[in-house]
Scaffold this active site. Sequence first.
Site, PDB file in Angstrom:
ATOM      1  N   ASN A 129       0.867  -1.182   0.000  1.00 21.16           N
ATOM      2  CA  ASN A 129       0.000   0.000   0.000  1.00 21.16           C
ATOM      3  C   ASN A 129       0.905   1.233   0.000  1.00 21.16           C
ATOM      4  OD1 ASN A 129      -1.823   2.033   0.531  1.00 21.16           O
ATOM      5  ND2 ASN A 129      -2.295   1.383   2.623  1.00 21.16           N
ATOM      6  N   LYS A 134       0.111   4.245  -0.282  1.00 22.05           N
ATOM      7  CA  LYS A 134      -0.549   5.430   0.309  1.00 22.05           C
ATOM      8  C   LYS A 134      -0.314   6.643  -0.583  1.00 22.05           C
ATOM      9  CE  LYS A 134       0.081   3.307   4.787  1.00 22.05           C
ATOM     10  NZ  LYS A 134       0.115   3.454   6.226  1.00 22.05           N
ATOM     11  N   HIS A 185      -9.377   1.130   5.036  1.00 17.14           N
ATOM     12  CA  HIS A 185      -8.094   1.264   5.737  1.00 17.14           C
ATOM     13  C   HIS A 185      -8.294   2.163   6.955  1.00 17.14           C
ATOM     14  CE1 HIS A 185      -3.954   2.377   6.600  1.00 17.14           C
ATOM     15  NE2 HIS A 185      -3.607   1.301   5.926  1.00 17.14           N
ATOM     16  N   GLU A 193      -6.672   4.505   8.080  1.00 17.87           N
ATOM     17  CA  GLU A 193      -6.466   5.943   7.839  1.00 17.87           C
ATOM     18  C   GLU A 193      -7.720   6.569   7.244  1.00 17.87           C
ATOM     19  OE1 GLU A 193      -2.827   5.492   5.654  1.00 17.87           O
ATOM     20  OE2 GLU A 193      -1.832   4.867   7.509  1.00 17.87           O
ATOM     21  N   GLU A 247      -5.321  -5.300  10.682  1.00 16.99           N
ATOM     22  CA  GLU A 247      -4.287  -4.304  10.917  1.00 16.99           C
ATOM     23  C   GLU A 247      -4.535  -3.598  12.250  1.00 16.99           C
ATOM     24  OE1 GLU A 247      -2.377  -2.990   7.010  1.00 16.99           O
ATOM     25  OE2 GLU A 247      -4.136  -1.742   7.267  1.00 16.99           O
ATOM     26  N   GLY A 267       2.614   1.847  10.810  1.00 16.75           N
ATOM     27  CA  GLY A 267       3.568   2.945  10.650  1.00 16.75           C
ATOM     28  C   GLY A 267       4.286   3.339  11.929  1.00 16.75           C
ATOM     29  N   SER A 298       3.570  -2.607  10.325  1.00 17.83           N
ATOM     30  CA  SER A 298       5.031  -2.639  10.467  1.00 17.83           C
ATOM     31  C   SER A 298       5.640  -3.988  10.078  1.00 17.83           C
ATOM     32  CB  SER A 298       5.442  -2.229  11.884  1.00 17.83           C
ATOM     33  OG  SER A 298       4.999  -0.912  12.151  1.00 17.83           O
TER      34      SER A 298
HETATM   35  C1  PEP Z   1      -0.712  -0.063   6.234  1.00 15.16           C
HETATM   36  O1  PEP Z   1      -0.818   1.139   6.110  1.00 15.16           O
HETATM   37  O2  PEP Z   1      -1.584  -0.804   5.754  1.00 15.16           O
HETATM   38  C2  PEP Z   1       0.458  -0.570   6.944  1.00 15.16           C
HETATM   39  C3  PEP Z   1       0.409  -1.789   7.384  1.00 15.16           C
HETATM   40  O3  PEP Z   1       1.506   0.286   7.116  1.00 15.16           O
HETATM   41  P1  PEP Z   1       2.953  -0.069   7.741  1.00 15.16           P
HETATM   42  O4  PEP Z   1       3.412  -1.341   7.089  1.00 15.16           O
HETATM   43  O5  PEP Z   1       3.803   1.085   7.384  1.00 15.16           O
HETATM   44  O6  PEP Z   1       2.751  -0.231   9.199  1.00 15.16           O
END
Ligand code: PEP
Length: 254
Positions: A12, A14, A98, A100, A170, A176, A216
Amino acid sequence: MNKDRKLIIAGNWKMNKTVAEGLDLVRALKLELANIKEIDIVVCPPFTALGEVSRAILDSNIRLGAQNMSEHHVGAFTGEIAAVMLKEFSVRYVILGHSERRQHQKESDELIAKKTLATHGASLKPIVCVGEMLADRESGRTEKVLETQVRGSLAGLTKEQMVETIIAYEPVWAIGTGKTATTAQAQEAHAFIRGLLATLFDDTVARRVRIQYGGSVKHSNARELMSQPDVDGALVGGASLESRSFADIIKNSI
Ligand code: PEP
């Protein structure tokens, strides 16, 4: 790796990467990952790079995903993108709900369910994200939150549609932040979601749905996470922005 379900690892991007930067990334990934057949590999660029990236991966094992989609088919919805527009670029997957977007655009489970149904209506595969906040986990509400999100975001799906749906677990506190859920925490949440799918649909459906972990993920923790019985891939943010780190996650997951 001995699982009935094929792993799916999606990047992703973003709101990162211009068209030129996105092309550099996928060209490098094509070289690094040319021989991988064991895992479904997906990149999800911003809308503006879909066309060029789509052309660049045409003859490869990398598939294209989008990061969002409108629940509507066409019309006066300024700034929105419809399924038919994504299909022009051979998009196969769409990330929905997501955290976000749940947080910044206030997307509700009800809206995500409408979008999920719209993707299926267009033969696109949704990647539906669910996950608890840190406060939920600390107050013992993780399963309650996951249940509400899974029930709400997948409402109205047929069994056939559910099987073609990917869920991304998630934990919001791990996105992040560099904090990964422990393999035990990830497995526990994935098993809970799969059990819920068995209740909402049936055992066969639950066994077939792929559940990705996101939060992460990096090359150093990918193998252990993927070795969990109910973890069927990863949704990767930060580490998908650089070809070496994304490729290493995929290679280490085999
Ligand atoms: C995400 O935004 O779906 C995500 C898992 O980000 P990160 O891997 O940076 O934690």
